[in-house]
Design a protein around this motif. Structure first.
Motif, PDB file in Angstrom:
ATOM      1  N   ALA A  72       0.834  -1.206   0.000  1.00  0.00           N
ATOM      2  CA  ALA A  72       0.000   0.000   0.000  1.00  0.00           C
ATOM      3  C   ALA A  72       0.868   1.256   0.000  1.00  0.00           C
ATOM      4  N   LYS A  73       1.933   1.252   0.791  1.00  0.00           N
ATOM      5  CA  LYS A  73       2.825   2.414   0.844  1.00  0.00           C
ATOM      6  C   LYS A  73       3.579   2.588  -0.471  1.00  0.00           C
ATOM      7  N   VAL A  74       4.104   1.485  -1.006  1.00  0.00           N
ATOM      8  CA  VAL A  74       4.842   1.554  -2.273  1.00  0.00           C
ATOM      9  C   VAL A  74       3.914   2.027  -3.385  1.00  0.00           C
ATOM     10  N   HIS A  75       2.692   1.511  -3.420  1.00  0.00           N
ATOM     11  CA  HIS A  75       1.722   1.901  -4.432  1.00  0.00           C
ATOM     12  C   HIS A  75       1.358   3.383  -4.321  1.00  0.00           C
ATOM     13  N   ALA A 123       1.411   1.238  -8.896  1.00  0.00           N
ATOM     14  CA  ALA A 123       1.597  -0.170  -9.225  1.00  0.00           C
ATOM     15  C   ALA A 123       2.227  -0.351 -10.606  1.00  0.00           C
ATOM     16  N   SER A 124       1.815   0.449 -11.556  1.00  0.00           N
ATOM     17  CA  SER A 124       2.338   0.331 -12.912  1.00  0.00           C
ATOM     18  C   SER A 124       3.841   0.621 -12.954  1.00  0.00           C
ATOM     19  N   ASN A 125       4.268   1.660 -12.267  1.00  0.00           N
ATOM     20  CA  ASN A 125       5.696   2.003 -12.233  1.00  0.00           C
ATOM     21  C   ASN A 125       6.506   0.935 -11.512  1.00  0.00           C
ATOM     22  N   VAL A 126       5.984   0.411 -10.418  1.00  0.00           N
ATOM     23  CA  VAL A 126       6.687  -0.644  -9.690  1.00  0.00           C
ATOM     24  C   VAL A 126       6.807  -1.880 -10.563  1.00  0.00           C
ATOM     25  N   SER A 127       5.752  -2.209 -11.274  1.00  0.00           N
ATOM     26  CA  SER A 127       5.787  -3.348 -12.192  1.00  0.00           C
ATOM     27  C   SER A 127       6.854  -3.152 -13.266  1.00  0.00           C
ATOM     28  N   ASN A 180      12.788  -3.887  -1.468  1.00  0.00           N
ATOM     29  CA  ASN A 180      13.109  -3.374  -0.129  1.00  0.00           C
ATOM     30  C   ASN A 180      13.490  -1.898  -0.189  1.00  0.00           C
ATOM     31  N   SER A 181      14.235  -1.507  -1.218  1.00  0.00           N
ATOM     32  CA  SER A 181      14.598  -0.105  -1.389  1.00  0.00           C
ATOM     33  C   SER A 181      13.371   0.760  -1.672  1.00  0.00           C
ATOM     34  N   LEU A 182      12.496   0.266  -2.532  1.00  0.00           N
ATOM     35  CA  LEU A 182      11.265   1.000  -2.826  1.00  0.00           C
ATOM     36  C   LEU A 182      10.405   1.149  -1.566  1.00  0.00           C
ATOM     37  N   TYR A 209      11.461   1.157   1.549  1.00  0.00           N
ATOM     38  CA  TYR A 209      12.115   2.090   2.462  1.00  0.00           C
ATOM     39  C   TYR A 209      11.899   3.532   2.004  1.00  0.00           C
ATOM     40  N   GLU A 210      12.092   3.782   0.722  1.00  0.00           N
ATOM     41  CA  GLU A 210      11.902   5.131   0.188  1.00  0.00           C
ATOM     42  C   GLU A 210      10.447   5.569   0.320  1.00  0.00           C
ATOM     43  N   ALA A 211       9.511   4.656   0.086  1.00  0.00           N
ATOM     44  CA  ALA A 211       8.091   4.998   0.224  1.00  0.00           C
ATOM     45  C   ALA A 211       7.767   5.368   1.669  1.00  0.00           C
ATOM     46  N   GLU A 212       8.280   4.598   2.615  1.00  0.00           N
ATOM     47  CA  GLU A 212       8.058   4.890   4.036  1.00  0.00           C
ATOM     48  C   GLU A 212       8.637   6.263   4.393  1.00  0.00           C
TER      49      GLU A 212
END
Length: 163
Positions: A41-44, A49-53, A69-71, A73-76
Motif C-alpha cells: 500500500a505504501k509503495v503503491h 503499481a504500474s511504475n513498480v511493475s 526493499n529499497s522501494l 524504504y523510500e516509500a516509508e
C-alpha cells in the motif's frame, strides 16, 4: 531471494490491494506476500503499481528483492517526510556526524593541551610517569593540536555534509 514455489490460492498483497486475481506468474507475488498488505500500500501510494511493475521487469531477477526493499524504504520515508524523503534522514545523520567530529576534535585538542602543559607526574616509587607526548602512537597528536591557530581549529571544510 524468496522461493518461487506455487502458492496456495491466496493472492499476494498487491493483487488484494488492487482487487484483481493473482496469477501464477504475478510479478508482485514473490515480493509482496499476502501477510504484508501495508508494504505494498505504501509503495503503491508513492510510486504506483504500474511504475513498480515496470521497475521490477527491468531489474534482473536476483536483484528484485533488494529493489523492492529499497522501494519500500523510500516509500516509508517519503510518506513521513514528503519533501525530502530519505534524503532528509541522510542529511540529518551527516550533520550529526559533523557535530560529533567537531566534538572529538575539541576533546583531542584539550587533551593535547593538557598533556603538553602538565608537569611530570611521579608514581608511587618516585619515578616519572611518561607524558602523553612520549607515547609513540600519540606523539603526533600533541604536535597537531598544539598550534592553537584559530584558522585550523575551525576549518571543517574537509567534512562532507548536506545543508
Amino acid at each position: 531471494m524468496r522461493n518461487h514455489e506455487p502458492r496456495a490460492s491466496s493472492s499476494c498483497a498487491a493483487c488484494k490491494f488492487l482487487k484483481r486475481r493473482c496469477t501464477p506468474n504475478c510479478i508482485f507475488a514473490p515480493y509482496f506476500r499476502s501477510d504484508e498488505p501495508k508494504k505494498f500500500a505504501k509503495v503503491h501510494k508513492v510510486f504506483g503499481a504500474s511504475n513498480v511493475s515496470k521497475i521490477l521487469i527491468e531489474v534482473p531477477e536476483e536483484q528484485r528483492e533488494d529493489t523492492v526493499n529499497s522501494l519500500a524504504y523510500e516509500a516509508e520515508a517519503r510518506l513521513r517526510d514528503p519533501v525530502y524523503g530519505c534524503i532528509g534522514a541522510i542529511a540529518l545523520l551527516q550533520r550529526k556526524m559533523v557535530e560529533l567530529q567537531v566534538d572529538l576534535a575539541i576533546a583531542r585538542a584539550r587533551l593535547a593541551r593538557y598533556a603538553a602543559n602538565s608537569p611530570p607526574l611521579l608514581n608511587d616509587h618516585g619515578s616519572m610517569i611518561p607524558t602523553f607526548a612520549e607515547f609513540p602512537a600519540c606523539g603526533g597528536l600533541v604536535d597537531s593540536f598544539s598550534q592553537n591557530s584559530s584558522d585550523t581549529m575551525n576549518d571543517f571544510s574537509q567534512f562532507p555534509y548536506i545543508f
